[in-house]
Motif scaffolding. Sequence first.
Motif, PDB file in Angstrom:
ATOM      1  N   ASN A 116       0.854  -1.184   0.000  1.00 18.87           N
ATOM      2  CA  ASN A 116       0.000   0.000   0.000  1.00 18.87           C
ATOM      3  C   ASN A 116       0.895   1.241   0.000  1.00 18.87           C
ATOM      4  OD1 ASN A 116      -1.789   2.039   0.469  1.00 18.87           O
ATOM      5  ND2 ASN A 116      -2.240   1.442   2.587  1.00 18.87           N
ATOM      6  N   TYR A 117       0.789   2.050  -1.041  1.00 21.29           N
ATOM      7  CA  TYR A 117       1.660   3.233  -1.115  1.00 21.29           C
ATOM      8  C   TYR A 117       0.887   4.539  -0.954  1.00 21.29           C
ATOM      9  CZ  TYR A 117       0.080   2.883  -5.976  1.00 21.29           C
ATOM     10  OH  TYR A 117      -0.685   2.771  -7.108  1.00 21.29           O
ATOM     11  N   GLU A 118      -0.371   4.423  -0.511  1.00 20.86           N
ATOM     12  CA  GLU A 118      -1.170   5.639  -0.321  1.00 20.86           C
ATOM     13  C   GLU A 118      -0.946   6.232   1.067  1.00 20.86           C
ATOM     14  OE1 GLU A 118      -5.253   5.139  -1.397  1.00 20.86           O
ATOM     15  OE2 GLU A 118      -4.717   4.263  -3.333  1.00 20.86           O
ATOM     16  N   ASN A 119      -0.927   7.557   1.096  1.00 25.16           N
ATOM     17  CA  ASN A 119      -0.779   8.273   2.353  1.00 25.16           C
ATOM     18  C   ASN A 119       0.501   7.893   3.110  1.00 25.16           C
ATOM     19  OD1 ASN A 119      -1.807  10.282   3.963  1.00 25.16           O
ATOM     20  ND2 ASN A 119      -2.812   8.840   5.347  1.00 25.16           N
ATOM     21  N   LYS A 120       1.578   7.667   2.376  1.00 28.69           N
ATOM     22  CA  LYS A 120       2.849   7.256   2.981  1.00 28.69           C
ATOM     23  C   LYS A 120       3.897   8.341   2.798  1.00 28.69           C
ATOM     24  CE  LYS A 120       1.534   2.919   3.730  1.00 28.69           C
ATOM     25  NZ  LYS A 120       1.186   2.467   5.064  1.00 28.69           N
ATOM     26  N   ASN A 121       4.967   8.211   3.584  1.00 29.83           N
ATOM     27  CA  ASN A 121       6.135   9.078   3.404  1.00 29.83           C
ATOM     28  C   ASN A 121       7.110   8.390   2.463  1.00 29.83           C
ATOM     29  OD1 ASN A 121       5.489  11.260   5.210  1.00 29.83           O
ATOM     30  ND2 ASN A 121       5.673   9.709   6.829  1.00 29.83           N
ATOM     31  N   ILE A 122       7.456   9.085   1.385  1.00 24.71           N
ATOM     32  CA  ILE A 122       8.257   8.486   0.318  1.00 24.71           C
ATOM     33  C   ILE A 122       9.587   9.231   0.218  1.00 24.71           C
ATOM     34  CG2 ILE A 122       8.280   7.900  -2.151  1.00 24.71           C
ATOM     35  CD1 ILE A 122       5.784   6.753  -0.712  1.00 24.71           C
ATOM     36  N   PHE A 123      10.660   8.478   0.023  1.00 17.13           N
ATOM     37  CA  PHE A 123      11.987   9.090  -0.151  1.00 17.13           C
ATOM     38  C   PHE A 123      12.539   8.625  -1.499  1.00 17.13           C
ATOM     39  CE2 PHE A 123      16.508   9.390   1.861  1.00 17.13           C
ATOM     40  CZ  PHE A 123      16.694  10.642   1.272  1.00 17.13           C
ATOM     41  N   ILE A 124      12.723   9.572  -2.412  1.00 12.15           N
ATOM     42  CA  ILE A 124      13.206   9.230  -3.751  1.00 12.15           C
ATOM     43  C   ILE A 124      14.671   9.635  -3.879  1.00 12.15           C
ATOM     44  CG2 ILE A 124      12.938   9.673  -6.229  1.00 12.15           C
ATOM     45  CD1 ILE A 124       9.971  10.143  -5.752  1.00 12.15           C
ATOM     46  N   LEU A 125      15.525   8.669  -4.202  1.00 11.09           N
ATOM     47  CA  LEU A 125      16.951   8.944  -4.404  1.00 11.09           C
ATOM     48  C   LEU A 125      17.213   9.060  -5.894  1.00 11.09           C
ATOM     49  CD1 LEU A 125      18.341   6.111  -2.060  1.00 11.09           C
ATOM     50  CD2 LEU A 125      17.481   8.363  -1.420  1.00 11.09           C
ATOM     51  N   GLY A 126      17.739  10.213  -6.308  1.00  8.18           N
ATOM     52  CA  GLY A 126      18.058  10.414  -7.727  1.00  8.18           C
ATOM     53  C   GLY A 126      17.090  11.383  -8.377  1.00  8.18           C
ATOM     54  N   ALA A 127      17.528  11.930  -9.502  1.00  6.80           N
ATOM     55  CA  ALA A 127      16.669  12.841 -10.278  1.00  6.80           C
ATOM     56  C   ALA A 127      17.051  12.693 -11.748  1.00  6.80           C
ATOM     57  CB  ALA A 127      16.849  14.277  -9.788  1.00  6.80           C
ATOM     58  N   GLY A 128      17.184  11.455 -12.179  1.00  7.41           N
ATOM     59  CA  GLY A 128      17.571  11.181 -13.569  1.00  7.41           C
ATOM     60  C   GLY A 128      16.352  10.986 -14.453  1.00  7.41           C
ATOM     61  N   GLY A 129      16.579  10.345 -15.601  1.00  6.73           N
ATOM     62  CA  GLY A 129      15.547  10.222 -16.626  1.00  6.73           C
ATOM     63  C   GLY A 129      14.275   9.523 -16.190  1.00  6.73           C
ATOM     64  N   VAL A 130      14.395   8.526 -15.328  1.00  3.91           N
ATOM     65  CA  VAL A 130      13.209   7.739 -14.981  1.00  3.91           C
ATOM     66  C   VAL A 130      12.475   8.319 -13.762  1.00  3.91           C
ATOM     67  CG1 VAL A 130      14.330   6.070 -13.420  1.00  3.91           C
ATOM     68  CG2 VAL A 130      12.406   5.325 -14.817  1.00  3.91           C
ATOM     69  N   THR A 131      13.129   9.246 -13.064  1.00  4.89           N
ATOM     70  CA  THR A 131      12.613   9.640 -11.751  1.00  4.89           C
ATOM     71  C   THR A 131      11.262  10.354 -11.820  1.00  4.89           C
ATOM     72  OG1 THR A 131      14.947   9.922 -11.186  1.00  4.89           O
ATOM     73  CG2 THR A 131      13.358  10.542  -9.519  1.00  4.89           C
ATOM     74  N   SER A 132      11.014  11.111 -12.903  1.00  3.61           N
ATOM     75  CA  SER A 132       9.719  11.806 -12.979  1.00  3.61           C
ATOM     76  C   SER A 132       8.569  10.804 -13.061  1.00  3.61           C
ATOM     77  CB  SER A 132       9.682  12.785 -14.157  1.00  3.61           C
ATOM     78  OG  SER A 132       9.726  12.093 -15.379  1.00  3.61           O
ATOM     79  N   SER A 133       8.833   9.632 -13.638  1.00  2.91           N
ATOM     80  CA  SER A 133       7.784   8.596 -13.706  1.00  2.91           C
ATOM     81  C   SER A 133       7.490   8.035 -12.313  1.00  2.91           C
ATOM     82  CB  SER A 133       8.228   7.441 -14.611  1.00  2.91           C
ATOM     83  OG  SER A 133       8.445   7.919 -15.913  1.00  2.91           O
ATOM     84  N   ILE A 134       8.520   7.923 -11.493  1.00  2.00           N
ATOM     85  CA  ILE A 134       8.338   7.402 -10.129  1.00  2.00           C
ATOM     86  C   ILE A 134       7.614   8.468  -9.284  1.00  2.00           C
ATOM     87  CG2 ILE A 134       9.554   6.501  -8.072  1.00  2.00           C
ATOM     88  CD1 ILE A 134       9.735   4.798 -10.789  1.00  2.00           C
ATOM     89  N   LEU A 135       8.041   9.708  -9.442  1.00  2.00           N
ATOM     90  CA  LEU A 135       7.387  10.809  -8.724  1.00  2.00           C
ATOM     91  C   LEU A 135       5.892  10.851  -9.063  1.00  2.00           C
ATOM     92  CD1 LEU A 135       7.689  13.387  -6.960  1.00  2.00           C
ATOM     93  CD2 LEU A 135       8.180  14.646  -9.056  1.00  2.00           C
ATOM     94  N   LYS A 136       5.566  10.706 -10.332  1.00  2.00           N
ATOM     95  CA  LYS A 136       4.166  10.749 -10.768  1.00  2.00           C
ATOM     96  C   LYS A 136       3.344   9.618 -10.124  1.00  2.00           C
ATOM     97  CE  LYS A 136       0.405  11.403 -13.256  1.00  2.00           C
ATOM     98  NZ  LYS A 136      -0.309  10.189 -12.965  1.00  2.00           N
ATOM     99  N   ALA A 137       3.986   8.455  -9.955  1.00  2.00           N
ATOM    100  CA  ALA A 137       3.272   7.310  -9.360  1.00  2.00           C
ATOM    101  C   ALA A 137       2.818   7.623  -7.940  1.00  2.00           C
ATOM    102  CB  ALA A 137       4.175   6.070  -9.365  1.00  2.00           C
ATOM    103  N   PHE A 138       3.606   8.412  -7.225  1.00  2.00           N
ATOM    104  CA  PHE A 138       3.299   8.672  -5.818  1.00  2.00           C
ATOM    105  C   PHE A 138       2.498   9.947  -5.596  1.00  2.00           C
ATOM    106  CE2 PHE A 138       7.298   6.092  -5.111  1.00  2.00           C
ATOM    107  CZ  PHE A 138       6.668   5.046  -4.443  1.00  2.00           C
ATOM    108  N   ILE A 139       2.551  10.848  -6.565  1.00  2.00           N
ATOM    109  CA  ILE A 139       2.146  12.227  -6.278  1.00  2.00           C
ATOM    110  C   ILE A 139       0.651  12.373  -5.971  1.00  2.00           C
ATOM    111  CG2 ILE A 139       1.599  13.161  -8.587  1.00  2.00           C
ATOM    112  CD1 ILE A 139       3.748  15.359  -7.782  1.00  2.00           C
ATOM    113  N   GLU A 140      -0.152  11.464  -6.521  1.00  2.00           N
ATOM    114  CA  GLU A 140      -1.592  11.605  -6.285  1.00  2.00           C
ATOM    115  C   GLU A 140      -1.997  11.224  -4.865  1.00  2.00           C
ATOM    116  OE1 GLU A 140      -3.880  10.291 -10.125  1.00  2.00           O
ATOM    117  OE2 GLU A 140      -1.716  10.055 -10.304  1.00  2.00           O
TER     118      GLU A 140
END
Length: 277
Positions: A116-140
């Motif tokens: 379950n990834y809703e309403n969680k605290n997320i820590f993303i390491l990196g800001a390369g080509g794929v990272t915006s896709s990971i950010l989008k997955a969590f942002i909602e």
Amino acid sequence: MKKYLVIGNPIDHSLSPLIHNHWMEKYELTDSVYEKKKIKKKDLKEIVEQVRSGKIKGVNITVPFKKEIIDLLDNVKGDALLTQSVNTLHKAKNEVHGYNTDTEGFKKSLEDKSINYENKNIFILGAGGVTSSILKAFIETAKKIYITNRTKKKAEELKKHGDTLLTTLKREKEIIETIDWGKKPKVCDIIVNTTSVGLIKDQNLDLDFKDYENNKNALFYDLIYNPEETNFLKEAKLRGNKTMNGKIMFLRQAQIAFKIWTNISPEIDDEVIRLLD
Ligand code: ATR
């Protein structure tokens, strides 16, 4: 022959041909073949033209062209537009459409493991080509998203992109924070390595997660799947955290692309998972 391609630079390491050709054989698409091609930026236009003319049926795009391709396409919608990252091309109504299957592939990989990834605290390491896709997955649905990157400017650019996304999605604005490389938030539920550190065996991120000792609820997710267990994951396991590598995400993004091209949703079974071992 129906030709499919994965393009990028470098491309030698890509396992996409292995997976897609396996599915093409399994679903008896005997007139289809999937190849890899190392290209330069100047070749992108010609590739798009070949999709438009039908010479190439479908394309996957990998580093470093996922953003650069966008201006050459007729239609970019949904996650591809929101992440500014296109990994799949398909011709529809005489137009070349760009899709992003990384975000959905990543989300599905978490759902596959009942995480379950809703309403969680997320820590993303990196800001390369794929990272915006990971950010989008969590942002909602995230409670809070922390981003760190060795080059701070790129983390800040990603936060800016994320803030724009939040406005587009009409979510409150204050959930994204950048953190200096080497520092970390006190408690996080999911920690995702999107950097390339670990691709070369025994490479180390040199981040200290000592305070996460015995935290069985913290999930350490590395997008890398080859090697299967990076030091990031090895150390997390030793600390007693949950771990996951990028294998299922890779298969899920491929599955969605395959469906876009063929209308067949190929099965992710033990056989295809074993191909990546
Ligand atoms: P791509 O966009 O092609 O995925 P990239 O932009 O080179 O690749 O991104 C790779 C990611 O790994 C970046 O976040 C990069 O950090 P920088 O922006 O500082 O370059 C990160 N990365 C690569 N090598 C690293 C290292 N030795 N230590 C920390 N981060 C590293």
